[in-house]
Write a protein that holds these residues in place. Structure first.
Motif: not given
Length: 75
Positions: A25-26, A32-36, A53-55
């Motif tokens: 979500a953040e 940032a998606v890749e890092q998460t 989830g929360g993308w």
């Protein structure tokens, strides 16, 4: 609209299960998606699946993640 009509349901089980998943979500950018996702996968090496989830649509070119992107991140 009906007077007194009130829908107060919750998705308790889904909310509880989401606490043990990658929260995107953040993650507002592709980086940032890749890092998460990498951080979650590294912290949960015994899990056979990366769940999350929360993308946000805006974090992905075309608005949605692709299989190719996810396969590249976590082969």
């Amino acid at each position: 609209m009906l007077p007194g009509f009130y829908d107060a349901h919750v998705h308790l089980s889904a909310g509880g299960l989401a606490l043990d998943q990658a929260n995107l979500a953040e993650a507002t950018t592709g980086e940032a998606v890749e890092q998460t996702i990498h951080a979650w996968a590294d912290a949960n090496p015994g899990d056979g699946w990366v769940r999350g989830g929360g993308w946000l649509y805006s974090a992905f070119e075309g608005g949605q993640p692709t299989r190719q992107l996810l396969d590249r991140l976590v082969p």
